[in-house]
Design a protein around this motif. Structure first.
Motif, mmCIF file in Angstrom:
data_model
loop_
_atom_site.group_PDB
_atom_site.id
_atom_site.type_symbol
_atom_site.label_atom_id
_atom_site.label_comp_id
_atom_site.label_asym_id
_atom_site.label_seq_id
_atom_site.Cartn_x
_atom_site.Cartn_y
_atom_site.Cartn_z
ATOM 1 N N GLU A 113 -52.160 -2.115 -8.916
ATOM 2 C CA GLU A 113 -51.109 -2.492 -7.962
ATOM 3 C C GLU A 113 -51.598 -2.498 -6.519
ATOM 4 O OE1 GLU A 113 -47.797 0.117 -8.652
ATOM 5 O OE2 GLU A 113 -47.416 -0.741 -10.647
ATOM 6 N N VAL A 114 -52.569 -1.642 -6.192
ATOM 7 C CA VAL A 114 -53.083 -1.597 -4.817
ATOM 8 C C VAL A 114 -54.419 -2.327 -4.675
ATOM 9 C CG1 VAL A 114 -51.831 0.503 -4.214
ATOM 10 C CG2 VAL A 114 -54.156 0.689 -5.104
ATOM 11 N N GLY A 115 -54.842 -3.014 -5.752
ATOM 12 C CA GLY A 115 -56.040 -3.849 -5.684
ATOM 13 C C GLY A 115 -57.350 -3.089 -5.662
ATOM 14 N N THR A 116 -57.424 -2.011 -6.416
ATOM 15 C CA THR A 116 -58.648 -1.221 -6.470
ATOM 16 C C THR A 116 -58.955 -0.841 -7.917
ATOM 17 O OG1 THR A 116 -59.754 0.686 -5.479
ATOM 18 C CG2 THR A 116 -57.474 1.001 -6.125
ATOM 19 N N THR A 117 -60.105 -0.252 -8.145
ATOM 20 C CA THR A 117 -60.453 0.219 -9.485
ATOM 21 C C THR A 117 -59.854 1.604 -9.696
ATOM 22 O OG1 THR A 117 -62.496 1.348 -8.849
ATOM 23 C CG2 THR A 117 -62.653 -1.019 -9.399
ATOM 24 N N PRO A 118 -59.672 2.004 -10.944
ATOM 25 C CA PRO A 118 -59.179 3.364 -11.202
ATOM 26 C C PRO A 118 -60.098 4.435 -10.599
ATOM 27 C CG PRO A 118 -58.997 2.050 -13.180
ATOM 28 C CD PRO A 118 -59.762 1.221 -12.186
ATOM 29 N N GLU A 119 -61.403 4.203 -10.658
ATOM 30 C CA GLU A 119 -62.350 5.182 -10.107
ATOM 31 C C GLU A 119 -62.172 5.313 -8.590
ATOM 32 O OE1 GLU A 119 -63.792 3.658 -13.951
ATOM 33 O OE2 GLU A 119 -63.181 2.632 -12.137
ATOM 34 N N GLN A 120 -62.011 4.183 -7.908
ATOM 35 C CA GLN A 120 -61.794 4.217 -6.462
ATOM 36 C C GLN A 120 -60.460 4.876 -6.124
ATOM 37 O OE1 GLN A 120 -62.230 0.001 -5.938
ATOM 38 N NE2 GLN A 120 -64.273 0.191 -5.043
ATOM 39 N N TYR A 121 -59.467 4.624 -6.956
ATOM 40 C CA TYR A 121 -58.151 5.231 -6.751
ATOM 41 C C TYR A 121 -58.233 6.749 -6.849
ATOM 42 C CZ TYR A 121 -53.092 5.810 -6.980
ATOM 43 O OH TYR A 121 -51.792 6.173 -6.721
ATOM 44 N N VAL A 122 -58.920 7.235 -7.870
ATOM 45 C CA VAL A 122 -59.086 8.684 -8.041
ATOM 46 C C VAL A 122 -59.884 9.253 -6.874
ATOM 47 C CG1 VAL A 122 -60.156 10.482 -9.467
ATOM 48 C CG2 VAL A 122 -58.818 8.668 -10.548
ATOM 49 N N GLU A 123 -60.949 8.564 -6.494
ATOM 50 C CA GLU A 123 -61.775 9.024 -5.375
ATOM 51 C C GLU A 123 -60.936 9.210 -4.112
ATOM 52 O OE1 GLU A 123 -65.822 7.662 -2.969
ATOM 53 O OE2 GLU A 123 -64.839 6.239 -4.303
#
Length: 150
Positions: A113-123
């Motif tokens: 939804e925010v245009g990022t990867t799950p890994e980047q989101y967690v980071e």
């Protein structure tokens, strides 16, 4: 940096390689090293990016995958881990497997939804999670060894 630090993230793959030849592999390293032409190697700290281990066996054995799944399901660490498979259409009967923290799967929709990867989101949203997962990874690899030794 010590040798052990440079290999953080590879612990699980080292064990999986012992289960059979791999056709493909990938993992997230906590301290990857890059070398550019004419420069000294540079290490980067990626501690906030959670580890994952991906692989595909040359010849897949359903009993091995089942035992890996059992080991992951019975592991009692600080992080909940999962194994997910992705069938490769161009490689009939072949599956790319990924072992990762369950949180990566849980945030997938929010990341999209925010245009990022799950890994980047967690980071970005859970900066303390990556180091916790890296600390857990060695224990997961040891637990899988014990499951296979029974």
């Amino acid at each position: 940096m010590k040798f052990e630090d440079a290999n953080q993230g590879r612990e699980l793959l080292v064990f999986i390689e012992q289960l059979g030849p791999l056709a493909w592999q990938r993992f997230e390293s906590r301290y990857p090293t890059f070398k550019f032409k004419g420069q000294d190697p540079i290490s980067e700290d990626r501690s906030k990016v959670p580890p994952f281990t991906s692989f595909r066996f040359v010849v897949e054995d359903s009993e091995i995958i089942s035992k890996i799944r059992t080991g992951i399901d019975t592991f009692e660490g600080n992080v909940k881990w999962v194994i997910i498979g992705h069938s490769r259409d161009f490689f009939p009967g072949k599956t790319n497997w990924m072992i990762c923290p369950k949180l990566i799967i849980d945030v997938s929709e929010m990341a999209r939804e925010v245009g990022t990867t799950p890994e980047q989101y967690v980071e970005e949203h859970y900066p303390d999670f990556g180091p916790l997962a890296y600390a857990d990874l060695r224990g997961l690899a040891e637990h899988l060894k014990s499951v296979f030794s029974k």
